[in-house]
Design a protein around this motif. Structure first.
Motif, PDB file in Angstrom:
ATOM      1  N   ALA C 385     164.447   0.386 157.389  1.00 23.31           N
ATOM      2  CA  ALA C 385     164.416   0.005 155.966  1.00 23.31           C
ATOM      3  C   ALA C 385     164.181  -1.502 155.810  1.00 23.31           C
ATOM      4  O   ALA C 385     163.348  -1.934 155.008  1.00 23.31           O
ATOM      5  N   SER C 386     164.889  -2.301 156.614  1.00 21.82           N
ATOM      6  CA  SER C 386     164.758  -3.767 156.486  1.00 21.82           C
ATOM      7  C   SER C 386     163.320  -4.220 156.698  1.00 21.82           C
ATOM      8  O   SER C 386     162.827  -5.112 156.008  1.00 21.82           O
ATOM      9  N   ARG C 387     162.676  -3.618 157.658  1.00 23.87           N
ATOM     10  CA  ARG C 387     161.300  -4.007 157.965  1.00 23.87           C
ATOM     11  C   ARG C 387     160.396  -3.816 156.730  1.00 23.87           C
ATOM     12  O   ARG C 387     159.598  -4.668 156.368  1.00 23.87           O
ATOM     13  N   TYR C 388     160.548  -2.678 156.086  1.00 18.79           N
ATOM     14  CA  TYR C 388     159.689  -2.404 154.918  1.00 18.79           C
ATOM     15  C   TYR C 388     160.088  -3.253 153.719  1.00 18.79           C
ATOM     16  O   TYR C 388     159.240  -3.681 152.943  1.00 18.79           O
ATOM     17  N   ILE C 389     161.395  -3.488 153.590  1.00 24.04           N
ATOM     18  CA  ILE C 389     161.845  -4.298 152.443  1.00 24.04           C
ATOM     19  C   ILE C 389     161.317  -5.722 152.580  1.00 24.04           C
ATOM     20  O   ILE C 389     160.884  -6.333 151.606  1.00 24.04           O
ATOM     21  N   GLU C 390     161.333  -6.215 153.802  1.00 26.55           N
ATOM     22  CA  GLU C 390     160.838  -7.567 154.027  1.00 26.55           C
ATOM     23  C   GLU C 390     159.382  -7.673 153.576  1.00 26.55           C
ATOM     24  O   GLU C 390     158.978  -8.642 152.938  1.00 26.55           O
ATOM     25  N   GLN C 391     158.631  -6.655 153.892  1.00 27.73           N
ATOM     26  CA  GLN C 391     157.211  -6.691 153.528  1.00 27.73           C
ATOM     27  C   GLN C 391     156.985  -6.426 152.034  1.00 27.73           C
ATOM     28  O   GLN C 391     156.079  -6.995 151.441  1.00 27.73           O
ATOM     29  N   TYR C 392     157.801  -5.556 151.453  1.00 24.62           N
ATOM     30  CA  TYR C 392     157.578  -5.184 150.058  1.00 24.62           C
ATOM     31  C   TYR C 392     158.844  -5.410 149.232  1.00 24.62           C
ATOM     32  O   TYR C 392     159.411  -4.476 148.652  1.00 24.62           O
ATOM     33  N   ASP C 393     159.263  -6.652 149.177  1.00 28.09           N
ATOM     34  CA  ASP C 393     160.474  -6.996 148.428  1.00 28.09           C
ATOM     35  C   ASP C 393     160.241  -6.719 146.943  1.00 28.09           C
ATOM     36  O   ASP C 393     159.179  -7.013 146.400  1.00 28.09           O
ATOM     37  N   GLY C 394     161.219  -6.124 146.294  1.00 31.13           N
ATOM     38  CA  GLY C 394     161.061  -5.795 144.876  1.00 31.13           C
ATOM     39  C   GLY C 394     160.472  -4.414 144.666  1.00 31.13           C
ATOM     40  O   GLY C 394     160.477  -3.887 143.563  1.00 31.13           O
ATOM     41  N   VAL C 395     159.951  -3.820 145.738  1.00 28.91           N
ATOM     42  CA  VAL C 395     159.460  -2.438 145.641  1.00 28.91           C
ATOM     43  C   VAL C 395     160.482  -1.501 146.278  1.00 28.91           C
ATOM     44  O   VAL C 395     160.774  -0.432 145.751  1.00 28.91           O
ATOM     45  N   GLU C 425     159.071   2.549 141.204  1.00 25.77           N
ATOM     46  CA  GLU C 425     157.852   3.361 141.096  1.00 25.77           C
ATOM     47  C   GLU C 425     156.783   2.712 140.228  1.00 25.77           C
ATOM     48  O   GLU C 425     155.602   3.010 140.370  1.00 25.77           O
ATOM     49  N   LEU C 426     157.227   1.837 139.309  1.00 25.14           N
ATOM     50  CA  LEU C 426     156.223   1.175 138.456  1.00 25.14           C
ATOM     51  C   LEU C 426     155.301   0.298 139.297  1.00 25.14           C
ATOM     52  O   LEU C 426     154.186   0.007 138.909  1.00 25.14           O
ATOM     53  N   ALA C 427     155.803  -0.122 140.464  1.00 22.04           N
ATOM     54  CA  ALA C 427     155.012  -1.023 141.305  1.00 22.04           C
ATOM     55  C   ALA C 427     154.216  -0.264 142.374  1.00 22.04           C
ATOM     56  O   ALA C 427     153.593  -0.875 143.231  1.00 22.04           O
ATOM     57  N   LEU C 428     154.265   1.059 142.325  1.00 23.38           N
ATOM     58  CA  LEU C 428     153.586   1.800 143.395  1.00 23.38           C
ATOM     59  C   LEU C 428     152.073   1.792 143.213  1.00 23.38           C
ATOM     60  O   LEU C 428     151.559   1.918 142.100  1.00 23.38           O
ATOM     61  N   ASP C 429     151.371   1.641 144.330  1.00 27.60           N
ATOM     62  CA  ASP C 429     149.918   1.807 144.363  1.00 27.60           C
ATOM     63  C   ASP C 429     149.591   2.459 145.711  1.00 27.60           C
ATOM     64  O   ASP C 429     150.503   2.859 146.438  1.00 27.60           O
ATOM     65  N   GLU C 430     148.327   2.549 146.031  1.00 31.24           N
ATOM     66  CA  GLU C 430     147.965   3.236 147.278  1.00 31.24           C
ATOM     67  C   GLU C 430     148.689   2.627 148.484  1.00 31.24           C
ATOM     68  O   GLU C 430     149.229   3.329 149.324  1.00 31.24           O
ATOM     69  N   GLU C 431     148.691   1.312 148.520  1.00 30.94           N
ATOM     70  CA  GLU C 431     149.253   0.638 149.692  1.00 30.94           C
ATOM     71  C   GLU C 431     150.773   0.853 149.807  1.00 30.94           C
ATOM     72  O   GLU C 431     151.287   1.237 150.859  1.00 30.94           O
ATOM     73  N   THR C 432     151.472   0.631 148.697  1.00 25.63           N
ATOM     74  CA  THR C 432     152.930   0.750 148.780  1.00 25.63           C
ATOM     75  C   THR C 432     153.351   2.214 148.963  1.00 25.63           C
ATOM     76  O   THR C 432     154.355   2.495 149.613  1.00 25.63           O
ATOM     77  N   TRP C 433     152.573   3.112 148.384  1.00 22.68           N
ATOM     78  CA  TRP C 433     152.915   4.535 148.586  1.00 22.68           C
ATOM     79  C   TRP C 433     152.762   4.908 150.058  1.00 22.68           C
ATOM     80  O   TRP C 433     153.617   5.596 150.623  1.00 22.68           O
ATOM     81  N   GLU C 434     151.715   4.422 150.663  1.00 25.69           N
ATOM     82  CA  GLU C 434     151.516   4.710 152.078  1.00 25.69           C
ATOM     83  C   GLU C 434     152.650   4.100 152.905  1.00 25.69           C
ATOM     84  O   GLU C 434     153.165   4.720 153.835  1.00 25.69           O
TER      85      GLU C 434
END
Ligand SMILES: Cc1cc2nc3c(=O)[nH]c(=O)nc-3n(C[C@H](O)[C@H](O)[C@H](O)COP(=O)(O)OP(=O)(O)OC[C@H]3O[C@@H](n4cnc5c(N)ncnc54)[C@H](O)[C@@H]3O)c2cc1C
Lengths: 60, 405, 509
Positions: C385-395, C425-434
């Motif tokens: 989880a930390s790894r992804y949060i670091e990359q997509y903070d706020g998502v 979810e408001l911030a989701l796009d192709e990249e963040t969904w993947e």
């Protein structure tokens, strides 16, 4: 970075600085806040009663 | 004085058919969509009849979110958005309110949103089926408003109530012209208790139907009401109709700031009079009864104790309580504004469900705290013949005081 | 591989036929009615909303109507997705191939209460709170208590094979269903039970077909009537929460509690350190707790007063011997009563960089993990989880972990292990969904590594999970058999197509 809750009207509340950028607070006066807290406790009492006739107390 | 303020100013910005939904509204809808627990659904009296989740707080917020995403057009919501009693159960039960509203100073405000969408749609000329009935009602009330002072005070013609005073009994047009028994009873109880009070000559219209169609006109009336109360010398305003109580304590302060007098609901006032022995309940009233919490008191105003206190002090009365939290699920079916005009059959179904619940408790009477509930449930009782008689609790108080009303 | 099936399109003629079955007022085609029913509480790809919007919403009122709708769907090859309370956290009721949403909440009657043989028979659209409000007047109790207690309906509980918070005392959904009426994809109506019994709790007759229709996520038919076991309403409830100075400390004490032999113990729940920190964000019960309290165990007991009075003393001895601190009545009672509400408000979400509040929905992982593996899984999941949060903070945001005793009628051995992730979810796009799907996949793979099961209660049908489920967890012949069963019962693949990758049963090449 972790900011902690503040105390206002005798209740814990979010630091208003934390609700600036994405989502903002609304107008909600002290009486309305008290009302929510009161309703919450009523609701929790009600919930207990749904599951058993009584809640027993911890051992001495 | 208890003014309960919950106001999202950004709701004042109208939604338009061919314009994007604002970011603030989108986030607001998202905050309910994101919850998705749907506790709001189960507590909704409309849902309990129809079991259609489109007609719930979650449904309304998700639908408007779908408009913001270009999946739906605003105009298509015009029927859906009428399926709300504005009873307030959903927004109270929403965890965003009940478990976080106080902490975040942000809560779910479905009723305000429903009103707003209805109003914005009417402004865009998107009128739902049966809309004529609502227009008729507004016209009817305008006639009431334009009646002569004698007609407006017809309900009290033999009571000799002044038009000024420190204490004013607030009488709206519904109770002055239609459900007159309630205010008459209230006035007589107060007189017998020795309370000196007046009734203003001509209040403005408070009508919910107007509030959710023509805001400016409604606000002009609101200002007129406040002015009239002020110039009559009011320091305390006693309110008999819970809907009016909500307008005075929750809605007017949003747009006009704190009111220059104290507003108190009749049951709070009467309970005090009983406590202070100004009212003596001496005549036994041998009935079995339960009490229906009016939505405007129970779900909006935090008033559920004083009616119960009053009932419990009536000699002879055998009372079976249904607790106020269980009653979040209830409504008489009238709704706060246009629901009954738009959905008469559904309104009737909700009313019969309410009466049946009371009948299941094995009581003869369903005590009420709201003249709209009384009007609605009396009609439902006559039609359905369910064996429970709806009666306003003030009428029982009057009986116990030995008053002939 | 290509599909050998082609779906029909819903035209006016089919709509007319549907209206003739359920009535005009129970068929909805306007976009918002459909859009509302595209999602369930699992993170929803808002940027691809339309892909999941069904073509039409149908609200049936009886078994017969369900059967007629399925016959039409089978005839014209239209996908059908049953929707109950729509609280499923595994996307079960989210359409993957459009078609009809069969919203069964109108079917909500209690058909029979049998006080002698101790059963209740219900339609699938009733929820547990509604049911218990009637049963409690008779001194009865249906003990299924998911955190979605007031909203999930019995049909959906069966569709997911749900898990109850107090399962260690009262069992879980699969243990509580005695028999059911099921409409098969062809429209045929059957009854499955323990043998042929309707109200029988144990039988050795025939195959255990009842189990086939529990947890199938609407892929094998629609349950239209359910006979359930009911319990005596407990005399007393006793919630007790204890504080510990570390996760390891709580973990060791939980072992002693779960293996104590106390039969009234309804649940043992470990809150890990991240969870306690998270609760301190906004929860009035946890903010004032001393900093030294880093981990928590919640317990609850149900039963007769005589039993619980004795058992609670024993429980306190076990806790206190290990140096646990009792957190008091107010917290214990209040927090237990708020178990259906409190843990996932959208405004719990935070952007880590500046601590701004960000509305987020809630994802809840629910793997079944053996006691011995909890510390390892915990470490790995938070790392992922930390790894992804670091990359997509706020998502994304890590909301900590709960570990609940998992088995029915006993608390030991394995835990429903939950990491809660906030998703904007408001911030989701192709990249963040993947990124989200990849995060889920990594989380699921840890479960396989420790020989757990990816889902104890929601099902393995979510994007990210499903491939790991099918290709890894069910690889030793189970998935192959599932495909054969699916094709046999649902020749045209109309029931909730796409779920569990069962489309593969209909492909060639
Ligand atoms: C706040 C919250 C807390 C939760 N806590 C728990 C928990 O503690 N334990 C737990 O087990 N789950 C929990 N869940 C998940 C969810 O509540 C369960 O999975 C529940 O069983 C789903 O029921 P539902 O009625 O909402 O079904 P839905 O989501 O509508 O459907 C679930 C699945 O069942 C199928 N289905 C629905 N009705 C039928 C039918 N009549 N016949 C055949 N198939 C059908 C659907 O197609 C779908 O695949 C929680 C969810 C939330 C939102």
């Amino acid at each position: 970075m972790v900011r902690h809750a503040i105390i206002k009207y005798g209740h814990f509340m979010v630091d208003p600085d934390d609700m600036q950028d994405v989502i903002r607070q609304q107008e909600l006066n002290e009486e309305e806040i008290e009302r929510i807290v009161k309703y919450r406790w009523m609701y929790l009492d009600w919930m207990h009663k749904r599951f058993a006739d009584k809640v027993v107390k911890p051992p001495e | 004085m208890v003014e309960l303020l919950s106001y999202k100013k950004f709701y004042d910005e109208p939604l338009k058919k061919d314009e994007p939904v604002s970011e603030e509204i989108t986030k607001d809808c998202y905050t309910v969509f994101a919850c998705r627990h749907k506790f709001c659904r189960e507590v909704c009296p409309v849902y309990q009849e129809l079991r259609n989740e489109s007609y719930t707080s979650y449904g309304f917020h998700a639908a408007l979110l779908s408009v913001s995403r270009g999946i739906e057009s605003l105009g298509n919501m015009k029927e859906t958005i009428t399926y709300c009693l504005e009873c307030g159960a959903c927004e109270l039960r929403c965890p965003n309110t009940l478990f976080g509203g106080d902490f975040y100073k942000r809560r779910t405000t479905t009723v305000d949103l429903v009103r707003k969408i209805r109003r914005d749609l009417i402004a865009e000329n998107e009128k739902p089926n049966n809309w004529g009935e609502v227009e008729k009602k507004i016209d009817q009330y305008k006639k009431y408003y334009n009646s002569s002072p004698e007609e407006i005070r017809q309900w009290a013609k033999d009571l000799e109530i002044p038009t000024t005073g420190d204490t004013i009994l607030f009488v709206d047009y519904f109770t002055a012209f239609q459900e007159t028994v309630t205010v008459r009873t209230a006035a007589q109880i107060l007189m017998k208790a020795g309370v000196k009070f007046g009734v203003i000559e001509r209040p403005g219209l408070t009508l919910g139907e107007l509030y959710e169609t023509n805001f400016d006109e409604w606000l002009a009336h609101a200002k007129e009401t406040i002015e009239a109360l002020k110039s009559a010398g009011a320091k305390t305003v006693i309110v008999v109709n819970p809907h009016e109580y909500v307008y005075l304590t929750r809605e007017y302060p949003k747009y006009m700031g704190s009111l220059p007098f104290n507003v108190i609901f009749i049951t709070e006032y009467v309970a005090k009079l009983i406590e202070n022995k100004k009212i003596k309940l001496t005549t036994e009233v041998d009935i079995k009864a339960t009490y229906h919490d009016p939505c405007a008191l129970n779900k909006f105003s935090g008033i559920w104790e004083s009616p119960r206190k009053i009932i419990e002090s009536i000699p002879g009365l055998e009372y079976t309580d249904e607790d106020p939290v269980s009653q979040w699920y209830n409504c008489c079916g009238n709704g706060i504004a246009s629901f009954k005009e738009l959905h008469p059959e559904l309104s009737y179904r909700i009313g019969t469900s309410r009466l049946r619940k009371a009948a299941d408790l094995g009581v003869q009477y369903l005590l009420l705290g709201c003249p709209h509930c009384k009007d609605q449930l009396s009609e439902v009782q006559t039609k359905s013949k369910i064996n429970v008689e709806p009666i306003h609790l003030l009428e029982i108080v009057a009986k116990a005081m030995g008053l002939e009303v | 591989m290509t599909s050998i099936l082609k779906y029909g399109t819903i035209d006016d003629k089919i709509l007319e036929e549907l209206r003739a079955i359920v009535g005009d007022e129970n068929v909805f085609t306007e976009p918002h009615h459909r859009a509302i029913r595209a999602s369930v509480p699992a993170p929803f790809p808002l940027h691809k909303w339309s892909e999941h919007t069904p073509d039409v919403v149908v609200l049936p009122g009886s078994t017969q109507e369900v059967s007629e709708v399925l016959k039409i769907s089978n005839k014209y090859k239209i996908p059908v997705v049953p929707r109950g309370g729509a609280t499923g956290l595994a996307d079960g009721a989210m359409p993957l191939r459009k078609g009809i949403i069969l919203d069964i909440k109108r079917m909500c009657e209690i058909l029979e209460i049998d006080e002698v043989d101790r059963t209740v028979t219900v339609q699938p659209g009733i929820n547990m709170q509604e049911l218990n409000r009637v049963l409690e007047k008779l001194g009865l109790w249906f003990p299924d208590d998911p955190a979605s207690y007031p909203v999930a309906v019995v049909g959906g509980r069966v569709g997911t094979g749900g898990w109850s918070l107090v399962g260690a005392f009262g069992g879980h959904v699969p243990d509580l269903v005695l028999s059911m009426e099921v409409v098969l994809p062809t429209g045929d109506i059957i009854r499955v039970g323990n043998g042929g019994g309707r109200k029988i709790r144990k039988s050795s007759v025939g195959y255990r077909l009842k189990d086939l229709f529990i947890g199938h996520q609407g892929t094998l038919g629609v349950v239209t009537e359910i006979t359930l076991d009911v319990f005596p309403r407990p005399e007393v409830e006793f919630p007790a929460f204890f504080g510990y100075n570390s996760f390891e400390h709580a973990y060791e004490n939980a072992f002693k509690m779960t293996t104590s032999g106390l039969r009234t113990l309804g649940a043992v729940v470990i809150f890990d350190e991240e969870k306690v920190e998270y609760l301190r964000r906004d929860d009035e019960a946890y903010i004032p707790q001393p900093k030294s309290i880093k981990s928590i165990i919640a317990t609850v007991m149900y039963g007769t007063e005589a039993e619980v009075e004795g058992a609670k003393k024993r429980l306190f001895e076990i806790a206190e011997k290990d140096g646990a601190i009792y957190l008091g009545e107010e917290l214990s009672e209040g927090d237990w009563a708020s178990r259906h509400d409190r843990y996932a408000l959208p405004l719990h979400g935070r952007r880590r960089s500046d601590w701004q509040v960000v509305p987020m929905t809630w994802h809840c992982e629910d793997a079944a993990i053996n006691h011995s593996q909890l510390p390892y899984v915990r470490k790995r999941w938070h790392e992922i989880a930390s790894r992804y949060i670091e990359q997509y903070d706020g998502v994304f945001d890590d909301w900590g972990m709960f570990m609940y005793s998992n088995p029915p009628f006993r608390p030991w051995g394995d835990y429903l292990t939950e990491i809660d992730i906030g998703i904007n979810e408001l911030a989701l796009d192709e990249e963040t969904w993947e990124a989200w799907v990849n995060m889920k996949r990594e989380i699921a793979e840890v479960v396989i590594e420790v020989e757990g099961s990816i889902s104890a209660c929601h099902g393995g049908t979510r994007e990210g999970d499903v491939e790991v489920c099918v290709r890894q967890e069910l690889k030793d012949g189970q998935f192959e058999l599932m495909k054969k069963i699916k094709k046999m019962l649902d020749p045209n693949n109309i029931m909730n197509p796409g779920k569990y990758m069962l489309d593969e049963a209909y492909q060639e090449g």
